[in-house]
Design a protein around this motif. Structure first.
Motif, PDB file in Angstrom:
ATOM      1  N   SER A  57      10.519  31.184 -16.193  1.00  0.00           N
ATOM      2  CA  SER A  57      10.841  30.672 -14.864  1.00  0.00           C
ATOM      3  C   SER A  57       9.743  30.964 -13.842  1.00  0.00           C
ATOM      4  N   PHE A  58       8.737  31.762 -14.229  1.00  0.00           N
ATOM      5  CA  PHE A  58       7.742  32.218 -13.254  1.00  0.00           C
ATOM      6  C   PHE A  58       6.332  31.702 -13.551  1.00  0.00           C
ATOM      7  N   ARG A  59       6.246  30.606 -14.271  1.00  0.00           N
ATOM      8  CA  ARG A  59       4.929  30.099 -14.680  1.00  0.00           C
ATOM      9  C   ARG A  59       4.077  29.651 -13.493  1.00  0.00           C
ATOM     10  N   SER A  60       4.719  29.344 -12.350  1.00  0.00           N
ATOM     11  CA  SER A  60       3.961  28.896 -11.169  1.00  0.00           C
ATOM     12  C   SER A  60       4.235  29.765  -9.948  1.00  0.00           C
ATOM     13  N   THR A  61       4.670  30.999 -10.186  1.00  0.00           N
ATOM     14  CA  THR A  61       5.078  31.860  -9.074  1.00  0.00           C
ATOM     15  C   THR A  61       4.006  32.880  -8.729  1.00  0.00           C
ATOM     16  N   ASP A  62       3.590  32.891  -7.488  1.00  0.00           N
ATOM     17  CA  ASP A  62       2.615  33.875  -7.012  1.00  0.00           C
ATOM     18  C   ASP A  62       3.236  35.271  -7.016  1.00  0.00           C
ATOM     19  N   ASP A  63       2.426  36.265  -7.330  1.00  0.00           N
ATOM     20  CA  ASP A  63       2.919  37.646  -7.376  1.00  0.00           C
ATOM     21  C   ASP A  63       3.536  38.081  -6.050  1.00  0.00           C
TER      22      ASP A  63
END
Length: 291
Positions: free
Chosen positions: A170-176
């Motif tokens: 779910s976090f493939r495009s999520t900035d840290d």
């Protein structure tokens, strides 16, 4: 000892019965080329229910006491709930940098400090929670009444949305930045914060149920991304017409990047923004100004 049980074959009549029943309920359309896919995916249900034929399964869908729950299971099996946080980021940038400021500027003039956004087909919740996180980066939003509504036809997937716990996919495009600020570790996964959750309500909704849709009230923006691809032309027209009616004058409809309203609706204007093109319900005009 494991005994192999061959797949049960689906006749063309059984395919048409099941296909038409699903379509009448929720508008999902399957052409004859989908027969093999339905046969393969529904075989597991026949095995689990100890049924001998797709005819028996059709009667199960139509007449059993738990038919609503079974139909929800069918929808889960036949649709792809592929989603992740910050999907189609160029469109989200348009939403936060251009659309939201435009909506807020318009509302300030009338003294309205509310924002209502609908994620129609929210799946496991990544989209409405993404919208919430993005809005929370705007300091002025804190003084506004923000309501984000996520709906989906799949009851099973909605339970995941309400839980708000997600794996790596779910976090493939999520900035840290967003992970550090709005998530906490839980048993190897990440749980979204209550701060984000409180902006989002999750509920079950069939997009062909116009009566229930009307109860949602008017929206400033509607996300309906990668949803109408499952509908045929007639069902698409019904759904888009309902979405149009739920938008305020001047409200925005955001579709998936591969979707358009060509041959579906002429009720929207196509607005060209810096990073994307978005559909807008036209402003109602009156003599001397805009309503």
């Amino acid at each position: 000892m494991f005994v192999f049980k061959p797949d049960i074959k689906m006749s063309e009549d059984e395919f048409r019965q099941i296909r038409d029943f699903i379509y009448d309920h929720c508008g999902l359309h399957f052409d004859i080329e989908s027969k093999y896919m339905l046969e393969k995916r529904l075989n597991r249900r026949l095995t689990q229910l100890n049924l001998e034929s797709f005819k028996d399964y059709y009667y199960q869908l139509r007449y059993s006491r738990d038919r609503d729950e079974e139909l929800s299971t069918v929808i889960d099996l036949l649709t792809t709930n592929e989603t992740y946080f910050f999907r189609e980021d160029f469109q989200l940038k348009t939403f936060t940098d251009e659309i939201i400021p435009e909506i807020m500027q318009k509302k300030r003039g009338s003294g309205d400090r509310s924002l209502r956004i609908w994620s129609a087909g929210c799946s496991s919740g990544e989209e409405p929670y993404t919208i919430a996180m993005l809005l929370m980066q705007n300091p002025e939003i804190r003084r506004w009444n923000v309501e984000i509504i996520g709906t989906d036809i799949s009851k099973q997937i909605l339970s995941l949305a309400r839980e708000g716990i997600y794996g790596k996919g779910s976090f493939r495009s999520t900035d840290d930045f967003y992970i550090d600020r709005y998530f906490t570790d839980q048993d190897g996964k990440l749980r979204i914060s209550d701060q984000v959750k409180q902006l989002v309500s999750i509920s079950h909704l069939n997009l062909l149920d116009q009566q229930r849709i009307s109860l949602l009230g008017k929206m400033d923006a509607i996300f309906c991304r990668n949803v109408i691809i499952y509908f045929d032309s007639e069902a698409k027209k019904k759904v888009i017409s309902s979405l149009h009616d739920q938008l305020h004058s001047g409200g925005f409809l955001l579709l998936g990047h591969s979707e358009s309203l060509m041959n579906i609706s002429t009720e929207f204007d196509l607005r060209h923004f810096t990073h994307d093109m978005v559909y807008q319900r036209p402003e109602r005009k009156r003599a001397g100004g805009v309503l």
